[in-house]
Design a protein around this motif. Structure first.
Motif, mmCIF file in Angstrom:
data_model
loop_
_atom_site.group_PDB
_atom_site.id
_atom_site.type_symbol
_atom_site.label_atom_id
_atom_site.label_comp_id
_atom_site.label_asym_id
_atom_site.label_seq_id
_atom_site.Cartn_x
_atom_site.Cartn_y
_atom_site.Cartn_z
ATOM 1 N N GLU A 1 0.813 -1.217 0.000
ATOM 2 C CA GLU A 1 0.000 0.000 0.000
ATOM 3 C C GLU A 1 0.850 1.272 0.000
ATOM 4 O O GLU A 1 0.350 2.347 -0.322
ATOM 5 N N ALA A 2 2.105 1.167 0.365
ATOM 6 C CA ALA A 2 2.977 2.341 0.377
ATOM 7 C C ALA A 2 3.802 2.473 -0.908
ATOM 8 O O ALA A 2 4.532 3.454 -1.065
ATOM 9 N N ALA A 3 3.715 1.504 -1.789
ATOM 10 C CA ALA A 3 4.500 1.545 -3.032
ATOM 11 C C ALA A 3 4.009 2.695 -3.921
ATOM 12 O O ALA A 3 2.810 2.977 -3.996
ATOM 13 N N PRO A 4 4.919 3.374 -4.604
ATOM 14 C CA PRO A 4 4.509 4.477 -5.480
ATOM 15 C C PRO A 4 3.769 3.964 -6.713
ATOM 16 O O PRO A 4 3.959 2.829 -7.148
ATOM 17 N N ASP A 5 2.937 4.830 -7.272
ATOM 18 C CA ASP A 5 2.200 4.504 -8.499
ATOM 19 C C ASP A 5 3.073 4.915 -9.691
ATOM 20 O O ASP A 5 3.201 6.088 -10.013
ATOM 21 N N TYR A 6 3.673 3.911 -10.321
ATOM 22 C CA TYR A 6 4.622 4.194 -11.400
ATOM 23 C C TYR A 6 3.944 4.716 -12.663
ATOM 24 O O TYR A 6 4.564 5.409 -13.452
ATOM 25 N N LEU A 7 2.685 4.389 -12.864
ATOM 26 C CA LEU A 7 1.975 4.909 -14.044
ATOM 27 C C LEU A 7 1.783 6.424 -13.937
ATOM 28 O O LEU A 7 1.935 7.145 -14.926
ATOM 29 N N LYS A 8 1.463 6.910 -12.739
ATOM 30 C CA LYS A 8 1.336 8.355 -12.547
ATOM 31 C C LYS A 8 2.681 9.056 -12.707
ATOM 32 O O LYS A 8 2.764 10.148 -13.260
ATOM 33 N N ILE A 9 3.722 8.405 -12.211
ATOM 34 C CA ILE A 9 5.064 8.990 -12.353
ATOM 35 C C ILE A 9 5.443 9.061 -13.825
ATOM 36 O O ILE A 9 6.001 10.064 -14.283
ATOM 37 N N GLU B 1 3.386 9.254 -16.418
ATOM 38 C CA GLU B 1 2.574 10.272 -17.085
ATOM 39 C C GLU B 1 3.063 11.681 -16.773
ATOM 40 O O GLU B 1 3.074 12.551 -17.639
ATOM 41 N N SER B 2 3.488 11.900 -15.533
ATOM 42 C CA SER B 2 3.908 13.240 -15.118
ATOM 43 C C SER B 2 5.324 13.588 -15.552
ATOM 44 O O SER B 2 5.587 14.709 -15.990
ATOM 45 N N TYR B 3 6.242 12.638 -15.406
ATOM 46 C CA TYR B 3 7.659 12.967 -15.580
ATOM 47 C C TYR B 3 8.353 12.226 -16.720
ATOM 48 O O TYR B 3 9.465 12.573 -17.084
ATOM 49 N N GLY B 4 7.761 11.148 -17.216
ATOM 50 C CA GLY B 4 8.371 10.427 -18.320
ATOM 51 C C GLY B 4 8.936 9.079 -17.899
ATOM 52 O O GLY B 4 9.022 8.754 -16.714
ATOM 53 N N PRO B 5 9.337 8.277 -18.891
ATOM 54 C CA PRO B 5 9.799 6.914 -18.575
ATOM 55 C C PRO B 5 11.162 6.857 -17.888
ATOM 56 O O PRO B 5 11.428 5.921 -17.134
ATOM 57 N N ILE B 6 12.018 7.828 -18.128
ATOM 58 C CA ILE B 6 13.350 7.795 -17.495
ATOM 59 C C ILE B 6 13.228 7.991 -15.992
ATOM 60 O O ILE B 6 13.842 7.263 -15.206
ATOM 61 N N VAL B 7 12.430 8.943 -15.582
ATOM 62 C CA VAL B 7 12.228 9.191 -14.148
ATOM 63 C C VAL B 7 11.534 7.998 -13.502
ATOM 64 O O VAL B 7 11.852 7.615 -12.374
ATOM 65 N N LYS B 8 10.594 7.378 -14.234
ATOM 66 C CA LYS B 8 9.910 6.185 -13.709
ATOM 67 C C LYS B 8 10.915 5.053 -13.491
ATOM 68 O O LYS B 8 10.895 4.384 -12.456
ATOM 69 N N THR B 9 11.816 4.860 -14.419
ATOM 70 C CA THR B 9 12.817 3.802 -14.304
ATOM 71 C C THR B 9 13.771 4.070 -13.148
ATOM 72 O O THR B 9 14.075 3.164 -12.366
ATOM 73 N N ILE B 10 14.232 5.309 -13.034
ATOM 74 C CA ILE B 10 15.160 5.659 -11.951
ATOM 75 C C ILE B 10 14.485 5.523 -10.597
ATOM 76 O O ILE B 10 15.060 4.952 -9.659
ATOM 77 N N SER B 11 13.265 6.025 -10.474
ATOM 78 C CA SER B 11 12.567 5.921 -9.190
ATOM 79 C C SER B 11 12.237 4.466 -8.859
ATOM 80 O O SER B 11 12.296 4.055 -7.703
ATOM 81 N N GLY B 12 11.901 3.681 -9.866
ATOM 82 C CA GLY B 12 11.651 2.254 -9.638
ATOM 83 C C GLY B 12 12.890 1.540 -9.141
ATOM 84 O O GLY B 12 12.813 0.695 -8.240
ATOM 85 N N TYR B 13 14.047 1.862 -9.726
ATOM 86 C CA TYR B 13 15.293 1.252 -9.274
ATOM 87 C C TYR B 13 15.613 1.644 -7.833
ATOM 88 O O TYR B 13 15.992 0.801 -7.020
ATOM 89 N N ILE B 14 15.461 2.933 -7.521
ATOM 90 C CA ILE B 14 15.780 3.405 -6.173
ATOM 91 C C ILE B 14 14.855 2.763 -5.141
ATOM 92 O O ILE B 14 15.305 2.315 -4.080
#
Length: 119
Positions: free
Chosen positions: A39-47, A49-62
């Motif tokens: 329940e605390a995991a971030p929503d990667y689809l919103k990330i 849509e807002s910031y692009g696939p590179i930011v989604k990949t970096i935040s997912g890795y972190i």
């Protein structure tokens, strides 16, 4: 081949000591990584849509690296490295005629009794 590598490491004691201590520190770090609840995991689809696939990949890795729980493959590899460094230390002790035990307290007692028997 393994004997040649072992002898090379034994001549350079500082090398396998640094590798062993570094592996032990990484093992402690790896075992202390928390596991993020679903329940605390971030929503990667919103990330995305807002910031692009590179930011989604970096935040997912972190998030996966620092809040994804313990990676058992890393723990297994680091444990093998630590055991090999301990094996090299044991070989160094035995080549000098000393006894080696992974628990220093028992080793000191054993060496004390052997020194007393010589007198």
């Amino acid at each position: 081949m393994l004997e040649i590598i072992s002898n090379w490491f034994l001549r350079r004691r500082w090398l396998y000591l640094i590798v062993g201590y570094g592996a032990f520190a990484f093992l402690i770090f790896e075992l202390s990584i928390p596991n993020i609840p679903e329940e605390a995991a971030p929503d990667y689809l919103k990330i995305e849509e807002s910031y692009g696939p590179i930011v989604k990949t970096i935040s997912g890795y972190i998030v996966n690296r620092f809040a994804g729980g313990t990676n058992l493959i890393n723990v297994a590899i680091i444990s093998i490295i630590i055991f090999y460094c301990l094996y090299l230390e044991k070989q160094r002790f035995e080549s000098k005629g000393k006894t080696f035990n992974y628990f220093g307290f028992i080793q000191n007692i054993d060496q004390t009794f052997k020194e007393d028997e010589k007198d």
